[in-house]
Structure formats: C-alpha cells, structure tokens
Design a protein around this motif. Structure first.
Motif, mmCIF file in Angstrom:
data_model
loop_
_atom_site.group_PDB
_atom_site.id
_atom_site.type_symbol
_atom_site.label_atom_id
_atom_site.label_comp_id
_atom_site.label_asym_id
_atom_site.label_seq_id
_atom_site.Cartn_x
_atom_site.Cartn_y
_atom_site.Cartn_z
ATOM 1 N N TYR A 58 13.605 16.391 -7.731
ATOM 2 C CA TYR A 58 14.606 15.702 -8.311
ATOM 3 C C TYR A 58 15.399 15.119 -6.903
ATOM 4 C CZ TYR A 58 13.972 17.647 -12.916
ATOM 5 O OH TYR A 58 13.514 17.587 -13.805
ATOM 6 N N ALA A 59 15.974 13.801 -6.876
ATOM 7 C CA ALA A 59 16.973 13.113 -6.193
ATOM 8 C C ALA A 59 17.875 12.565 -5.945
ATOM 9 C CB ALA A 59 15.849 12.462 -4.741
ATOM 10 N N VAL A 60 19.121 12.427 -5.559
ATOM 11 C CA VAL A 60 20.221 11.783 -5.982
ATOM 12 C C VAL A 60 19.709 10.468 -5.035
ATOM 13 C CG1 VAL A 60 22.471 10.658 -5.706
ATOM 14 C CG2 VAL A 60 21.822 13.791 -6.382
ATOM 15 N N ALA A 61 19.495 9.250 -5.647
ATOM 16 C CA ALA A 61 19.826 8.088 -5.183
ATOM 17 C C ALA A 61 20.026 6.485 -6.456
ATOM 18 C CB ALA A 61 18.155 7.894 -4.967
ATOM 19 N N ASP A 62 20.395 5.741 -5.490
ATOM 20 C CA ASP A 62 19.592 4.335 -5.801
ATOM 21 C C ASP A 62 19.024 3.613 -6.257
ATOM 22 O OD1 ASP A 62 21.124 1.464 -6.704
ATOM 23 O OD2 ASP A 62 22.844 1.705 -5.006
ATOM 24 N N VAL A 63 18.749 3.089 -7.449
ATOM 25 C CA VAL A 63 17.784 2.552 -7.430
ATOM 26 C C VAL A 63 16.908 1.525 -6.622
ATOM 27 C CG1 VAL A 63 17.747 1.105 -9.440
ATOM 28 C CG2 VAL A 63 15.789 1.497 -9.852
ATOM 29 N N ALA A 64 18.327 0.508 -6.185
ATOM 30 C CA ALA A 64 18.010 -0.618 -5.271
ATOM 31 C C ALA A 64 17.940 0.122 -3.835
ATOM 32 C CB ALA A 64 19.272 -0.943 -5.562
ATOM 33 N N ARG A 65 18.577 1.346 -3.754
ATOM 34 C CA ARG A 65 17.503 1.872 -2.464
ATOM 35 C C ARG A 65 16.767 3.461 -2.083
ATOM 36 N NH1 ARG A 65 22.336 -0.482 -2.401
ATOM 37 N NH2 ARG A 65 23.919 0.832 -2.473
ATOM 38 N N LEU A 66 15.506 3.458 -2.595
ATOM 39 C CA LEU A 66 14.882 4.479 -3.161
ATOM 40 C C LEU A 66 14.680 5.435 -2.191
ATOM 41 C CD1 LEU A 66 12.829 3.283 -6.174
ATOM 42 C CD2 LEU A 66 15.211 4.867 -6.167
ATOM 43 N N PRO A 67 14.089 6.816 -1.807
ATOM 44 C CA PRO A 67 13.846 7.213 -0.714
ATOM 45 C C PRO A 67 12.934 7.125 -0.513
ATOM 46 C CG PRO A 67 15.060 8.889 -2.494
ATOM 47 C CD PRO A 67 15.613 7.450 -2.656
ATOM 48 N N TRP A 85 21.622 -0.553 -13.845
ATOM 49 C CA TRP A 85 22.309 -1.102 -11.977
ATOM 50 C C TRP A 85 22.622 -2.178 -11.787
ATOM 51 C CZ3 TRP A 85 15.974 -1.871 -13.029
ATOM 52 C CH2 TRP A 85 15.287 -0.671 -12.866
ATOM 53 N N ALA A 86 24.077 -1.541 -10.811
ATOM 54 C CA ALA A 86 24.359 -2.586 -10.247
ATOM 55 C C ALA A 86 24.395 -3.800 -9.563
ATOM 56 C CB ALA A 86 25.530 -1.781 -9.292
ATOM 57 N N ASP A 87 22.560 -3.715 -9.381
ATOM 58 C CA ASP A 87 22.114 -4.622 -7.897
ATOM 59 C C ASP A 87 20.790 -5.087 -8.704
ATOM 60 O OD1 ASP A 87 20.929 -6.273 -5.999
ATOM 61 O OD2 ASP A 87 21.063 -4.876 -4.506
ATOM 62 N N VAL A 88 20.538 -5.738 -9.929
ATOM 63 C CA VAL A 88 19.181 -6.000 -10.167
ATOM 64 C C VAL A 88 17.960 -5.958 -9.643
ATOM 65 C CG1 VAL A 88 18.393 -6.519 -12.096
ATOM 66 C CG2 VAL A 88 19.829 -5.632 -12.828
ATOM 67 N N PRO A 89 19.008 -7.751 -9.029
ATOM 68 C CA PRO A 89 17.267 -8.332 -8.260
ATOM 69 C C PRO A 89 17.101 -6.557 -6.919
ATOM 70 C CG PRO A 89 19.404 -9.765 -8.182
ATOM 71 C CD PRO A 89 19.508 -8.297 -8.686
ATOM 72 N N GLY A 90 18.065 -6.070 -6.352
ATOM 73 C CA GLY A 90 17.751 -5.112 -5.114
ATOM 74 C C GLY A 90 17.055 -4.410 -5.717
ATOM 75 N N ALA A 91 17.288 -3.643 -7.298
ATOM 76 C CA ALA A 91 16.794 -2.612 -7.680
ATOM 77 C C ALA A 91 14.719 -2.846 -7.832
ATOM 78 C CB ALA A 91 17.643 -2.597 -8.792
ATOM 79 N N VAL A 92 14.614 -4.170 -8.656
ATOM 80 C CA VAL A 92 12.780 -4.537 -8.649
ATOM 81 C C VAL A 92 12.479 -4.747 -7.601
ATOM 82 C CG1 VAL A 92 11.852 -6.372 -9.850
ATOM 83 C CG2 VAL A 92 13.835 -5.595 -11.306
ATOM 84 N N ARG A 93 13.624 -5.467 -6.531
ATOM 85 C CA ARG A 93 12.655 -5.253 -5.250
ATOM 86 C C ARG A 93 12.376 -3.986 -4.381
ATOM 87 N NH1 ARG A 93 16.608 -9.309 -3.873
ATOM 88 N NH2 ARG A 93 17.744 -7.794 -2.960
ATOM 89 N N ASP A 94 13.302 -2.850 -4.581
ATOM 90 C CA ASP A 94 12.827 -2.116 -4.135
ATOM 91 C C ASP A 94 11.194 -0.880 -4.831
ATOM 92 O OD1 ASP A 94 13.341 -0.198 -1.693
ATOM 93 O OD2 ASP A 94 14.265 1.316 -2.867
ATOM 94 N N LEU A 95 11.876 -1.077 -6.384
ATOM 95 C CA LEU A 95 10.926 -0.805 -6.929
ATOM 96 C C LEU A 95 8.960 -0.995 -6.644
ATOM 97 C CD1 LEU A 95 13.314 -0.691 -10.407
ATOM 98 C CD2 LEU A 95 12.125 1.759 -9.552
ATOM 99 N N ARG A 96 9.345 -2.648 -6.778
ATOM 100 C CA ARG A 96 7.891 -3.016 -6.420
ATOM 101 C C ARG A 96 7.263 -2.981 -4.814
ATOM 102 N NH1 ARG A 96 5.482 -8.146 -3.898
ATOM 103 N NH2 ARG A 96 3.662 -8.065 -5.271
#
Length: 157
Positions: A58-67, A85-96
C-alpha cells in the motif's frame, strides 16, 4: 467489482489498484505482485485492516504523481475513484507511464463521470483504445474465459 477480476484475471502478474480502500480483501495467486494507492492515509489504513493477511503493498499517493517506475504494471484497475481525481489529464498520463507496453488500464466509475477520462484515455492511448462496457456484461464475458468464480462484490447484482 474489481475483486473478482483481480483474483482471477490472466493479465499479467504486477497489478495496481486505484483506490486502495474499497474495503474488500483480495486473494491473489502467489505469483501476482499487487500494489494499491489512495490519496488518503486514513483510507490506506482502512484498506490494510480490511485486507489483513493479504500480500498487497500500500502507498499514499496521488494518481497523477504515482511513486512507481515507468512500465511497472501489467494491469491497472480504478474502481469508483476517477470522479475524485483533481487532475484527470495528469492522472491518465501517469497511469500510462506506469503501464507496461501491452498492459491494460480499466477505469470503472459512474457513467456520467467517465466523459473526461474517456477523452484523456483516447488522447493518451489512441482513439480505438477505449471500450465502454456495462459491468455485468463484462463480468459475464470474463467469467466465461477465466477459471474460478467472479464476484461483483455487491449483492445488488
């Protein structure tokens, strides 16, 4: 919904759950390395307690800045979190970024909230990368190809 999919799905051995705190323990085969993130430390603690005895990191993390390093995961599943998600574009970019080539990203959420994610996923992965599906039909198709029972985690069917 994701519980049954994650327990029995054939897509790879390194998986990420977003958010972590659905409150449902997941029993995974020994060869599967599972990670889960949530923005809230309290929800991470809830997930740890609910999943006591499971082998999930488990990790505390923002989906737009994954560790995580690039190309880490074979399968990423987001269940009912995208609308937070506060930053949907950033989240999708980081998930990719953290998804391996050929990996799968599944985003489940309420239908009217998926427009933004659908637009961003098409931009990041290509126009034909998005497939919208009714969850019950998806689970039925998946259960026909994957051994073992699948559960939606809900008694409402």
């Amino acid at each position: 919904m994701a519980v049954g999919v994650l327990e029995h799905h054939p897509y790879g051995t390194v998986r990420l759950h977003v958010p972590a705190a659905r409150g449902q323990p997941v029993e995974l085969p020994a060869e599967v390395l599972a990670h889960a993130v949530d923005l809230s430390p309290q929800m991470i603690e809830h997930a740890r307690a609910a999943g006591a005895g499971t082998d999930v990191a488990y990790a505390v993390a923002d989906v737009a800045r994954l560790p995580f390093e690039d190309a880490t995961f074979d399968l990423i599943v987001s269940s009912l979190s995208q609308h937070h998600w506060a930053d949907v574009p950033g989240a999708v970019r980081d998930l990719r970024r953290v998804l391996r080539p050929g990996g799968r990203l599944w985003i489940y959420d309420v239908r009217w909230m998926l427009r933004g994610a659908t637009r961003e996923v098409r931009a990041a992965f290509g126009a034909d990368a998005v497939r919208r599906d009714v969850v019950r039909r998806f689970v039925a198709r998946l259960s026909a190809t994957v051994p073992g029972p699948l559960s939606t985690g809900s008694s409402s069917g």
